[in-house]
Scaffold this active site. Structure first.
Site, mmCIF file in Angstrom:
data_model
loop_
_atom_site.group_PDB
_atom_site.id
_atom_site.type_symbol
_atom_site.label_atom_id
_atom_site.label_comp_id
_atom_site.label_asym_id
_atom_site.label_seq_id
_atom_site.Cartn_x
_atom_site.Cartn_y
_atom_site.Cartn_z
ATOM 1 C CB SER A 118 -0.887 0.051 1.249
ATOM 2 O OG SER A 118 -1.690 -1.072 1.340
ATOM 3 C CG HIS B 143 -3.455 -2.220 -3.208
ATOM 4 N ND1 HIS B 143 -2.428 -3.000 -2.750
ATOM 5 C CD2 HIS B 143 -3.974 -1.610 -2.126
ATOM 6 C CE1 HIS B 143 -2.332 -2.875 -1.435
ATOM 7 N NE2 HIS B 143 -3.258 -2.040 -1.035
ATOM 8 C CG HIS C 89 -4.929 -7.034 0.787
ATOM 9 N ND1 HIS C 89 -4.927 -6.156 -0.262
ATOM 10 C CD2 HIS C 89 -3.798 -6.797 1.494
ATOM 11 C CE1 HIS C 89 -3.837 -5.398 -0.187
ATOM 12 N NE2 HIS C 89 -3.130 -5.770 0.860
ATOM 13 C CE1 TYR D 21 -8.584 -5.093 2.138
ATOM 14 C CE2 TYR D 21 -6.697 -5.865 3.406
ATOM 15 C CZ TYR D 21 -7.241 -5.003 2.481
ATOM 16 O OH TYR D 21 -6.465 -4.058 1.879
ATOM 17 C CD GLU D 22 -8.670 -6.528 -2.285
ATOM 18 O OE1 GLU D 22 -9.152 -6.124 -3.356
ATOM 19 O OE2 GLU D 22 -7.457 -6.787 -2.142
ATOM 20 C CB ALA E 51 1.227 -0.410 4.739
ATOM 21 C CG MET F 239 -4.813 -6.076 7.497
ATOM 22 S SD MET F 239 -6.108 -4.918 7.026
ATOM 23 C CE MET F 239 -6.289 -3.971 8.565
ATOM 24 C CB SER F 240 -0.477 -8.170 2.889
ATOM 25 O OG SER F 240 0.668 -7.450 3.308
ATOM 26 C CG ASN G 237 -0.744 2.616 11.306
ATOM 27 O OD1 ASN G 237 -0.641 2.129 10.182
ATOM 28 N ND2 ASN G 237 -1.193 1.937 12.338
ATOM 29 C CG HIS H 148 -6.823 2.963 3.187
ATOM 30 N ND1 HIS H 148 -5.933 1.909 3.164
ATOM 31 C CD2 HIS H 148 -6.980 3.345 1.886
ATOM 32 C CE1 HIS H 148 -5.562 1.676 1.898
ATOM 33 N NE2 HIS H 148 -6.179 2.533 1.115
HETATM 34 N N1 HPA Z 1 -3.007 -2.784 11.428
HETATM 35 C C1 HPA Z 1 -3.154 -3.679 10.439
HETATM 36 N N2 HPA Z 1 -2.707 -3.488 9.207
HETATM 37 C C2 HPA Z 1 -2.072 -2.327 8.958
HETATM 38 C C3 HPA Z 1 -1.886 -1.348 9.932
HETATM 39 C C4 HPA Z 1 -2.372 -1.587 11.250
HETATM 40 O O1 HPA Z 1 -2.233 -0.763 12.172
HETATM 41 N N3 HPA Z 1 -1.215 -0.328 9.335
HETATM 42 C C5 HPA Z 1 -1.008 -0.682 8.046
HETATM 43 N N4 HPA Z 1 -1.523 -1.908 7.801
#
Ligand code: HPA
Length: 281
Positions: free
Chosen positions: A32, A63, A85, A87-88, A115, A213-214, A237, A249
């Protein structure tokens, strides 16, 4: 045996190979907000995911979804700009299909970038971290189900999922750029909701430094096929409960954009080091 993942991945690999004379042994998946490196390849050929047989399409903003094949520092590479992903709504077979295709194209070394949220409070927003190991809490495993021995064995070792050799090369590349890379354990969740502060405390207790998440599904499939894996997280973050502001996001993308030039520089330096090892070893 028509219609097996192996056959589909082989067909997709042949489709890609027919569109370029380059035969990359190194592939890089850009996460990302981290797509800049793909724009810097020389003699690049870009193929939209949508054109590649059986390839999944990404639905997430940021993406862009193309496979770019070109040269970096004299070494041919295949770069996935974007990924899909779980989650999609994709199965882990679909999420990892591109890695199967890269393997069938002849790729031996896979660099996975992502990320991630920083769980370890020693980390700073905006820094790059090498993944030393992972904890799979996504609830999925892409190699569950019948095993196709043409890809790899039923049971396989994961005790050095992220290659120590490649991490040393990445440290060398970072040294050239005069920054220090930390290493950390990446824990994967399904998402797409970010975590609660209680989950982050629990994950810290489990030994995680990063959450995302990947990556983990792709690493498992790459190891199944005997590829060597390097993982690089961008701490976009600090994780829930650590930073005061709510997670978004937009913040993930904005931090990614701020760091993507540094990541691109790191990759530009690391790739020839990995390339040398491949040709001499
Ligand atoms: N949590 C999960 N996935 C992420 C995060 C997070 O804080 N930041 C970027 N991808």
């Amino acid at each position: 045996m028509a219609g097996t993942i192996f056959d589909k991945a082989t067909a997709a690999a042949q489709f890609v190979n027919a569109r370029t004379e380059l035969r990359p042994r190194i592939a890089i998946v850009l996460g990302s907000g981290l797509g800049a490196f793909a724009e810097q390849l020389e003699g690049a050929r870009a193929i939209a995911f949508a054109l590649i047989p059986h390839f999944p399409q990404s639905t997430v903003p940021g993406h862009s979804g193309k496979l770019v094949i070109g040269m970096v520092s004299g070494v041919p590479v295949a770069v996935m700009q974007g990924r899909v992903h779980a989650y999609e709504g994709y199965s882990s077979e679909e999420v990892t299909f591109p890695v199967r295709v890269l393997g069938r194209m002849g790729v031996k070394t896979l660099v996975l970038t992502n990320a991630a949220g920083g769980i370890n409070e020693g980390l700073k927003q905006g820094q790059l971290v090498l993944i030393s190991d992972h904890i799979n809490l996504s609830g999925r495993n892409p190699v569950a189900g019948p095993n196709d021995e043409r890809f790899g064995p039923r049971f396989f070792d994961m005790s050095e999922a992220y290659s120590e050799r490649l991490r040393l090369l990445a440290h060398d590349a970072a040294k050239e750029m005069e920054f220090r890379l930390d290493e950390g354990v990446y824990l994967s969740v399904l998402g797409p909701s970010f975590e609660t502060p209680a989950e982050i405390r629990a994950f810290r207790t489990l030994g995680a430094d990063l959450v995302g998440m990947s990556t983990v599904q792709e690493t498992i499939v790459a190891r199944h096929m005997g590829m060597e894996v390097l993982g690089v997280s961008c701490v976009t973050n600090m994780a829930a409960g650590i930073q005061k502001e709510p997670l978004s996001h937009e913040e993930v993308m904005a931090t990614g954009r701020a760091v993507e030039a540094q990541l691109a520089g790191l990759l530009r330096r690391a790739v020839p080091l990995m390339g040398e090892q491949l040709t001499s070893g």
